[in-house]
Enzyme design. Structure first.
Site, mmCIF file in Angstrom:
data_model
loop_
_atom_site.group_PDB
_atom_site.id
_atom_site.type_symbol
_atom_site.label_atom_id
_atom_site.label_comp_id
_atom_site.label_asym_id
_atom_site.label_seq_id
_atom_site.Cartn_x
_atom_site.Cartn_y
_atom_site.Cartn_z
ATOM 1 N N CYS A 187 -1.542 -8.141 3.166
ATOM 2 C CA CYS A 187 -2.598 -7.485 3.956
ATOM 3 C C CYS A 187 -3.213 -8.464 4.952
ATOM 4 C CB CYS A 187 -3.702 -6.938 3.050
ATOM 5 S SG CYS A 187 -3.304 -5.374 2.252
ATOM 6 N N CYS A 245 -0.241 1.794 4.806
ATOM 7 C CA CYS A 245 1.186 1.475 4.899
ATOM 8 C C CYS A 245 1.984 2.345 3.927
ATOM 9 C CB CYS A 245 1.405 0.010 4.548
ATOM 10 S SG CYS A 245 0.702 -1.123 5.749
ATOM 11 N N CYS A 282 2.478 1.423 0.219
ATOM 12 C CA CYS A 282 1.226 1.204 -0.527
ATOM 13 C C CYS A 282 0.321 2.437 -0.538
ATOM 14 C CB CYS A 282 0.470 0.021 0.071
ATOM 15 S SG CYS A 282 1.434 -1.493 0.071
ATOM 16 N N CYS A 285 -8.547 -3.708 1.776
ATOM 17 C CA CYS A 285 -7.498 -4.638 2.215
ATOM 18 C C CYS A 285 -8.048 -5.827 2.975
ATOM 19 C CB CYS A 285 -6.492 -3.911 3.073
ATOM 20 S SG CYS A 285 -7.248 -3.010 4.418
HETATM 21 FE FE1 SF4 Z 1 1.291 -5.129 3.129
HETATM 22 FE FE2 SF4 Z 1 0.809 -2.938 1.684
HETATM 23 FE FE3 SF4 Z 1 -1.225 -4.346 2.762
HETATM 24 FE FE4 SF4 Z 1 0.438 -2.882 4.274
HETATM 25 S S1 SF4 Z 1 -1.041 -2.134 2.730
HETATM 26 S S2 SF4 Z 1 -0.281 -4.898 4.725
HETATM 27 S S3 SF4 Z 1 2.416 -3.222 3.235
HETATM 28 S S4 SF4 Z 1 0.196 -5.006 1.151
#
Ligand code: SF4
Length: 233
Positions: A119, A201, A204, A228
């Site tokens: 993230c 994303c 996720c 995040c």
């Molecule tokens: Fe990485 Fe998942 Fe965060 Fe997106 S939501 S940046 S894929 S950890």
């Protein structure tokens, strides 16, 4: 920037409509007002308000490289409908290359630290770049989205990014958001009709069941940590 400025802005815009508040900020902080969109429902309301009122506010998005095709579809439709530029911030290529070489493409499932690392590279670092030098950051945060967000104010000082956040939809309900989008024929992410509420994303985010917390579909394999790093609350 400081909490005092956030409080002053709150006072000055008392009784203003959202459009009036946005216009006031755009005028007061010329060229330093930005809106971050991930093309979720709330962001699409704000995007429509900014575009239809032709407000001089910079709109940007973070393309993490791991988004759903449906998110790119709504991104594309939004560009076509409103014909207003959306700046795109990508993660730094070398950082992504190093991460994948060292830990593989799905390291975020292995630990909270790994997830936060991903993230940071894909979201927080590009966001830091996008916010740099600006004074006001407009967001689509709503109080009912999570417990953390219940205590937010319309104007908040974000010490981490040293910027004032304006959360114009703070008190809106999901029903109000949906009604606005329908009434104004605003493009929406097709995933919302499949039970996805908060969409990030692809690897996720999952759909949620009726009655589940709005953010339960984000990083669902973790018991907490439903943020995040973009928003501290
Ligand atoms: Fe990485 Fe998942 Fe965060 Fe997106 S939501 S940046 S894929 S950890």
């Amino acid at each position: 920037m400081s909490t005092t400025i956030a409080n002053t802005l709150s006072e000055k815009t008392k009784g203003f409509s959202i459009e009036e508040s946005l216009a006031f900020l755009a005028n007061e902080y010329k060229g330093k007002v930005v809106f971050s969109t991930s093309f979720g429902q709330e962001d699409q309301v704000i995007k429509a308000l900014i575009s239809t009122n032709e407000l001089p506010i910079t709109i940007f998005t973070l393309d993490t490289g791991r988004l759903f095709q449906e998110t790119y579809d709504v991104f594309h439709k939004t560009l076509k409908k409103y014909k207003k530029e959306i700046k795109v911030y990508f993660p730094e290529a070398t950082a992504v290359e190093k991460l994948l070489e060292a830990k593989g493409p799905n390291s975020f499932y292995d630990s909270v630290e790994n997830r936060k690392e991903c993230c940071f590279i894909r979201k927080v670092a590009p966001l830091t770049k996008a916010l740099k030098g600006n004074a006001i950051w407009i967001t689509g945060l709503r109080a009912e989205q999570s417990e953390n967000r219940h205590n937010l104010d319309l104007f908040e000082y974000d010490a981490h990014f040293d910027i004032i956040k304006f959360n114009p939809l703070l008190k809106w309900t999901l029903k109000e958001v949906e009604d606005y989008l329908e009434k104004n024929n605003v493009p929406q992410n097709a995933l919302h009709k499949q039970g996805f509420v908060s969409i990030g994303c692809a690897p996720c985010t999952r759909a949620i069941a009726e009655g589940e917390d709005i953010r339960a579909g984000r990083w669902w394999w973790e018991s907490s940590h439903k943020e995040c790093g973009l928003h501290q609350k």
